[in-house]
Enzyme design. Structure first.
Site, PDB file in Angstrom:
ATOM      1  N   LYS A  86       0.805  -1.226   0.000  1.00  0.00           N
ATOM      2  CA  LYS A  86       0.000   0.000   0.000  1.00  0.00           C
ATOM      3  C   LYS A  86       0.841   1.281   0.000  1.00  0.00           C
ATOM      4  CE  LYS A  86      -4.421  -1.392   1.946  1.00  0.00           C
ATOM      5  NZ  LYS A  86      -4.301  -2.824   2.314  1.00  0.00           N
ATOM      6  N   GLU A 108      -9.596   7.489   4.048  1.00  0.00           N
ATOM      7  CA  GLU A 108     -10.423   6.653   4.912  1.00  0.00           C
ATOM      8  C   GLU A 108      -9.645   5.384   5.185  1.00  0.00           C
ATOM      9  OE1 GLU A 108     -10.546   6.518   1.669  1.00  0.00           O
ATOM     10  OE2 GLU A 108     -10.361   4.343   1.438  1.00  0.00           O
ATOM     11  N   SER A 374       1.577  -9.888  -0.670  1.00  0.00           N
ATOM     12  CA  SER A 374       1.274  -8.452  -0.587  1.00  0.00           C
ATOM     13  C   SER A 374       1.669  -7.797   0.729  1.00  0.00           C
ATOM     14  CB  SER A 374      -0.209  -8.216  -0.857  1.00  0.00           C
ATOM     15  OG  SER A 374      -1.007  -9.001   0.012  1.00  0.00           O
TER      16      SER A 374
HETATM   17  C1  LIG Z   1      -5.096  -3.829   1.918  1.00  0.00           C
HETATM   18  C2  LIG Z   1      -4.393  -5.091   1.629  1.00  0.00           C
HETATM   19  C3  LIG Z   1      -4.827  -5.961   0.593  1.00  0.00           C
HETATM   20  C4  LIG Z   1      -6.073  -5.736  -0.187  1.00  0.00           C
HETATM   21  O1  LIG Z   1      -6.075  -4.604  -0.999  1.00  0.00           O
HETATM   22  P1  LIG Z   1      -5.860  -4.699  -2.576  1.00  0.00           P
HETATM   23  O2  LIG Z   1      -6.178  -3.329  -3.044  1.00  0.00           O
HETATM   24  O3  LIG Z   1      -6.808  -5.730  -3.113  1.00  0.00           O
HETATM   25  O4  LIG Z   1      -4.456  -5.085  -2.807  1.00  0.00           O
HETATM   26  C5  LIG Z   1      -4.073  -7.096   0.334  1.00  0.00           C
HETATM   27  N1  LIG Z   1      -2.972  -7.399   1.058  1.00  0.00           N
HETATM   28  C6  LIG Z   1      -2.538  -6.608   2.061  1.00  0.00           C
HETATM   29  C7  LIG Z   1      -1.328  -7.013   2.815  1.00  0.00           C
HETATM   30  C8  LIG Z   1      -3.230  -5.433   2.378  1.00  0.00           C
HETATM   31  O5  LIG Z   1      -2.788  -4.660   3.386  1.00  0.00           O
END
Ligand SMILES: *Cc1c(COP(=O)(O)O)cnc(C)c1O
Length: 390
Positions: A86, A108, A374
């Protein structure tokens, strides 16, 4: 790929009140001029390198590869500063806001991750930062509230409605309409009205660009498949987008099936949603027969959302990306497997992508697979403990 500006097939657009149109128009012009400039890119990629820690490694997961008889690489977004992908988007948008002459950013947040990323970028770049958060979420995510405060952001509790994410979004939009002259609204994923889906995609697609170079260097070929979890869809779009033109690479998005599609306790928009308009865009939405937005559920807060980025709907329609889902129990198992086998504690969101691979590993026998990891799982330890206690 877009027929009309801001559309992906029939999805996307700008379904907002008249009062918001000037904000979006100003942002659109700024994005297509400022953010495309050489200077902006130089500065942005500079921060990604020295501040975020890019390129993130593409790690060969030897133990899991042996266990499941395939070749698995993990794109290590968990190693980004603040622990997830993010931050890439947050720095892109806050830097753009600064170039636009804004002195204040708002956002938000539900679970708090996007709030922390935005507060971080605002501290770095010297902008005032206000984060809207439902009071129920503030209780559940107290540590992230503290984190945002320490980063100098003001967290405003939202008491209206269900006191969660969608109420926080409404409050943030109200602020933006009132304060547009000096304020930019930092949206956290490839969702919302144009230009957000396109802009966020641009800021996160560094993930896929790096992955292509890295896998070519390590394996000499492109992967057979790339798998990512899909909440709003930014980490998935970030890794998928640069691969789209390579038709032989299978792209698989994984949604949250919670306690199972048939229970209604899930956030699998493609499994059980239909086309609708929600928070500024036309997309797949979980809704009842009267169009009321359904409550969603997932063990992972980051995937717990009633709609999905519009470009994902288009990529599904044209058959370029396929979408599956993973249930909570398989996700917790995947979380434990990666922790024990590779010594990497993943975010529960990312564990969805892994859970899908593990469940379907026979389909990937001897294949070369990249999973987008992610984020890291430190934030999820209590959730996992609670889940395992039942
Ligand atoms: C917020 C988040 C997501 C989900 O958001 P996407 O916009 O679908 O990527 C996925 N993995 C992590 C670690 C997150 O913090």
């Amino acid at each position: 790929m877009m027929k009309k500006q801001g559309y992906f097939g029939i999805y996307g657009g700008q379904f907002v009140p008249e009062t918001l149109m000037p904000n979006l128009t100003e942002l659109k012009h700024a994005f297509f001029s400022l953010a495309k400039s050489k200077n902006f890119k130089k500065e942005f990629y500079g921060y990604l390198k020295d501040y975020v820690g890019r390129p993130t490694p593409l790690y060969f997961a030897e133990n899991l590869s042996k266990k499941y008889k395939l070749r698995l690489y993990l794109k290590r977004e968990d190693l980004c500063h603040t622990g997830a992908h993010k931050i890439n988007n947050a720095i892109g948008q806050v830097l753009l806001a600064k170039k636009m002459g804004k002195i204040r950013v708002i956002a938000e947040t539900g679970a708090g991750q996007h709030g922390v990323a935005t507060a971080t970028a605002a501290a770095l770049l010297g902008l005032e930062c206000v984060i809207y958060m439902g009071v129920l979420d503030m209780e559940r995510q107290a540590i992230n509230v503290t984190r945002m405060n320490m980063l100098g952001a003001k967290v405003v509790g939202v008491e209206s409605g269900s006191r969660t994410l969608k109420d926080a979004i409404n409050e943030a939009l109200r602020d933006w309409v009132t304060n547009v002259r000096n304020t930019h609204y930092v949206l956290g994923t490839v969702f919302g009205p144009h230009p957000y889906p396109t802009m966020v995609k641009e800021f996160v697609s560094i993930i896929g660009k790096e992955a292509i170079l890295q896998i070519k260097k390590k394996e000499g070929v492109l992967p057979d498949a790339v798998i990512a979890c899909v909440g709003g869809g930014s980490n998935a779009m970030g890794i998928f987008y640069p691969f789209i033109k390579y038709k032989k690479v299978k792209l698989i998005g994984v949604e949250a099936a919670g306690k199972g599609i048939e229970t209604g306790l899930h956030a699998a928009r493609f499994a059980n949603g239909r086309v609708g308009i929600f928070q500024g865009a036309k997309s797949f939405v979980l809704q009842d027969k009267n169009g009321q937005i359904l409550n969603t559920y997932s063990v992972s807060a980051g995937l717990d959302y009633a709609s999905i980025g519009p470009e994902h709907c288009y990529l599904k329609d044209i058959g370029r990306v396929s979408y599956g889902y993973a249930m909570d129990n398989d996700v917790i198992e995947a979380f434990n497997i990666l922790s024990l086998e590779e010594g990497i504690i993943p975010a529960l969101e990312s564990s969805h992508a892994l859970a899908y691979l593990i469940k379907h590993h026979m389909d990937f026998k001897d294949k070369l697979v990249v999973v987008n990891l992610s984020g890291r799982g430190d934030k999820d330890l209590l959730t996992v403990i609670k889940y395992e206690k039942g």
